[in-house]
Design a protein around this motif. Structure first.
Motif, PDB file in Angstrom:
ATOM      1  N   ALA A  41       0.836  -1.206   0.000  1.00  0.00           N
ATOM      2  CA  ALA A  41       0.000   0.000   0.000  1.00  0.00           C
ATOM      3  C   ALA A  41       0.869   1.255   0.000  1.00  0.00           C
ATOM      4  O   ALA A  41       0.565   2.238  -0.701  1.00  0.00           O
ATOM      5  N   GLU A  42       1.950   1.251   0.766  1.00  0.00           N
ATOM      6  CA  GLU A  42       2.873   2.394   0.796  1.00  0.00           C
ATOM      7  C   GLU A  42       3.507   2.624  -0.575  1.00  0.00           C
ATOM      8  O   GLU A  42       3.644   3.763  -1.021  1.00  0.00           O
ATOM      9  N   LEU A  43       3.902   1.550  -1.238  1.00  0.00           N
ATOM     10  CA  LEU A  43       4.481   1.681  -2.576  1.00  0.00           C
ATOM     11  C   LEU A  43       3.471   2.280  -3.547  1.00  0.00           C
ATOM     12  O   LEU A  43       3.813   3.149  -4.359  1.00  0.00           O
ATOM     13  N   THR A  44       2.229   1.843  -3.458  1.00  0.00           N
ATOM     14  CA  THR A  44       1.181   2.376  -4.333  1.00  0.00           C
ATOM     15  C   THR A  44       0.973   3.862  -4.064  1.00  0.00           C
ATOM     16  O   THR A  44       0.874   4.669  -4.992  1.00  0.00           O
ATOM     17  N   ARG A  45       0.911   4.227  -2.785  1.00  0.00           N
ATOM     18  CA  ARG A  45       0.738   5.652  -2.436  1.00  0.00           C
ATOM     19  C   ARG A  45       1.921   6.491  -2.909  1.00  0.00           C
ATOM     20  O   ARG A  45       1.759   7.664  -3.232  1.00  0.00           O
ATOM     21  N   ALA A  46       3.105   5.889  -2.945  1.00  0.00           N
ATOM     22  CA  ALA A  46       4.298   6.602  -3.396  1.00  0.00           C
ATOM     23  C   ALA A  46       4.353   6.728  -4.920  1.00  0.00           C
ATOM     24  O   ALA A  46       5.263   7.348  -5.463  1.00  0.00           O
ATOM     25  N   GLY A  47       3.388   6.119  -5.605  1.00  0.00           N
ATOM     26  CA  GLY A  47       3.311   6.256  -7.052  1.00  0.00           C
ATOM     27  C   GLY A  47       3.801   5.067  -7.848  1.00  0.00           C
ATOM     28  O   GLY A  47       3.825   5.109  -9.074  1.00  0.00           O
ATOM     29  N   PHE A  48       4.200   4.002  -7.165  1.00  0.00           N
ATOM     30  CA  PHE A  48       4.636   2.804  -7.884  1.00  0.00           C
ATOM     31  C   PHE A  48       3.418   2.060  -8.419  1.00  0.00           C
ATOM     32  O   PHE A  48       2.362   2.049  -7.799  1.00  0.00           O
ATOM     33  N   HIS A  49       3.584   1.428  -9.574  1.00  0.00           N
ATOM     34  CA  HIS A  49       2.520   0.630 -10.177  1.00  0.00           C
ATOM     35  C   HIS A  49       3.001  -0.819 -10.274  1.00  0.00           C
ATOM     36  O   HIS A  49       4.083  -1.076 -10.796  1.00  0.00           O
ATOM     37  N   VAL A  50       2.219  -1.733  -9.757  1.00  0.00           N
ATOM     38  CA  VAL A  50       2.556  -3.150  -9.826  1.00  0.00           C
ATOM     39  C   VAL A  50       1.836  -3.708 -11.045  1.00  0.00           C
ATOM     40  O   VAL A  50       0.610  -3.794 -11.057  1.00  0.00           O
ATOM     41  N   THR A  51       2.597  -4.049 -12.082  1.00  0.00           N
ATOM     42  CA  THR A  51       1.993  -4.494 -13.330  1.00  0.00           C
ATOM     43  C   THR A  51       2.726  -5.701 -13.898  1.00  0.00           C
ATOM     44  O   THR A  51       3.855  -5.991 -13.515  1.00  0.00           O
ATOM     45  N   VAL A  52       2.061  -6.382 -14.798  1.00  0.00           N
ATOM     46  CA  VAL A  52       2.652  -7.470 -15.576  1.00  0.00           C
ATOM     47  C   VAL A  52       2.095  -7.359 -16.997  1.00  0.00           C
ATOM     48  O   VAL A  52       1.088  -6.693 -17.217  1.00  0.00           O
ATOM     49  N   PRO A  53       2.739  -8.018 -17.961  1.00  0.00           N
ATOM     50  CA  PRO A  53       2.175  -8.011 -19.311  1.00  0.00           C
ATOM     51  C   PRO A  53       0.775  -8.631 -19.322  1.00  0.00           C
ATOM     52  O   PRO A  53       0.471  -9.539 -18.547  1.00  0.00           O
TER      53      PRO A  53
END
Length: 70
Positions: A41-53
């Motif tokens: 959640a912290e990573l998401t709030r910091a602007g990171f996007h968790v993605t895959v193809p």
């Protein structure tokens, strides 16, 4: 209403939890999972996007659907 992480975010949480279990031995699985969810959640709030193809999601979705059918 809290949102539920998606398939990719759940995989990232599992990876974080696995790493935490190595880094902090003796911590209970519930606590490790709680910390990993908080980190994601912290990573998401910091602007990171968790993605895959997209192809990876389609394959995973088919496999999960097949597992539910059996």
């Amino acid at each position: 209403m809290p949102t539920r992480p998606g398939l990719v975010a759940e995989a990232a949480i599992a990876v974080l939890a696995a790493r935490l279990s190595v880094e902090i031995p003796g911590l209970g699985q519930d606590e490790i999972t709680r910390i990993a969810r908080h980190q994601a959640a912290e990573l998401t709030r910091a602007g990171f996007h968790v993605t895959v193809p997209v192809e990876a999601l389609a394959t995973t979705a088919r496999r999960l659907k097949a597992q539910r059918a059996t």
